[in-house]
Scaffold this motif. Sequence first.
Motif, short mmCIF file in Angstrom:
data_model
loop_
_atom_site.label_atom_id
_atom_site.label_comp_id
_atom_site.label_asym_id
_atom_site.label_seq_id
_atom_site.Cartn_x
_atom_site.Cartn_y
_atom_site.Cartn_z
N ALA A 158 4.36 1.96 10.78
CA ALA A 158 4.78 3.15 10.04
C ALA A 158 6.30 3.35 10.16
N ILE A 159 6.82 3.16 11.37
CA ILE A 159 8.26 3.29 11.58
C ILE A 159 9.02 2.26 10.74
N GLU A 160 8.52 1.03 10.74
CA GLU A 160 9.17 -0.02 9.95
C GLU A 160 9.10 0.28 8.45
N LEU A 161 7.99 0.82 7.98
CA LEU A 161 7.88 1.20 6.57
C LEU A 161 8.87 2.31 6.23
N ALA A 162 9.01 3.28 7.12
CA ALA A 162 9.97 4.36 6.89
C ALA A 162 11.39 3.82 6.87
N ALA A 208 0.83 -1.21 0.00
CA ALA A 208 0.00 0.00 0.00
C ALA A 208 0.86 1.26 0.00
N VAL A 209 1.92 1.28 0.79
CA VAL A 209 2.75 2.49 0.83
C VAL A 209 3.43 2.71 -0.52
N GLN A 210 3.78 1.63 -1.21
CA GLN A 210 4.35 1.76 -2.54
C GLN A 210 3.31 2.27 -3.54
N ALA A 211 2.09 1.79 -3.41
CA ALA A 211 1.01 2.25 -4.30
C ALA A 211 0.68 3.71 -4.04
N ILE A 212 0.63 4.10 -2.78
CA ILE A 212 0.35 5.50 -2.42
C ILE A 212 1.47 6.40 -2.95
N TYR A 213 2.70 5.96 -2.80
CA TYR A 213 3.85 6.70 -3.33
C TYR A 213 3.70 6.88 -4.85
N SER A 214 3.38 5.80 -5.53
CA SER A 214 3.20 5.85 -6.99
C SER A 214 2.07 6.81 -7.36
N ALA A 229 3.83 9.42 2.11
CA ALA A 229 3.00 8.22 1.91
C ALA A 229 2.85 7.44 3.22
N VAL A 230 3.95 7.28 3.95
CA VAL A 230 3.92 6.55 5.22
C VAL A 230 3.05 7.28 6.23
N LEU A 231 3.21 8.60 6.33
CA LEU A 231 2.41 9.38 7.29
C LEU A 231 0.93 9.34 6.94
N ARG A 232 0.60 9.43 5.66
CA ARG A 232 -0.82 9.35 5.26
C ARG A 232 -1.40 7.98 5.63
N LEU A 233 -0.66 6.93 5.34
CA LEU A 233 -1.13 5.59 5.66
C LEU A 233 -1.33 5.44 7.17
N ALA A 234 -0.36 5.88 7.95
CA ALA A 234 -0.45 5.78 9.41
C ALA A 234 -1.60 6.62 9.95
N ALA A 235 -1.76 7.82 9.43
CA ALA A 235 -2.86 8.68 9.89
C ALA A 235 -4.20 8.04 9.58
N TYR A 236 -4.32 7.45 8.41
CA TYR A 236 -5.57 6.75 8.06
C TYR A 236 -5.82 5.60 9.03
N GLU A 237 -4.80 4.79 9.27
CA GLU A 237 -4.98 3.66 10.20
C GLU A 237 -5.34 4.14 11.60
#
Length: 139
Positions: free
Chosen positions: A107-111, A13-19, A83-91
Amino acid sequence: MKPAARRKARKLAVQAIYSWQLSQNSMSDIEAQFLTDNDTSKIDVDYFLALVRGVAGQSQTLDLALEPFLDRPLNDLDHIEHAVLRLAAYELRDRLDVPYKVAINEAIELAKAFGADDSHRFVNGVLDKAINSLRPSRK
């Protein structure tokens, strides 16, 4: 679904959001591409779809929720960090089935996995400051 399947869903998801952030293509096109190009047998596909659709559909609201806790303008954020912050904020805000500590740790691990050397520290700092606003109940 196993935690590992959700972790893999977040990574994709973070890769898709980044894209999506970079290309400005429709999220449905990006979803289709990612689901076609990746082995989804060990991924929680429903969770992946919920994440990318949730972030894409609420990106402005998520950005507004994060903005007071940033030390720089949104436009100056690294695209991965954003992208990571948006995903984390959504979760944190919308997925109350995910414990807040899990959302922050993921989120930390994704970063760490995708961001620059100190991205995880930045992401952790922003989320630590934003948690009371994003999830007042702290569950």
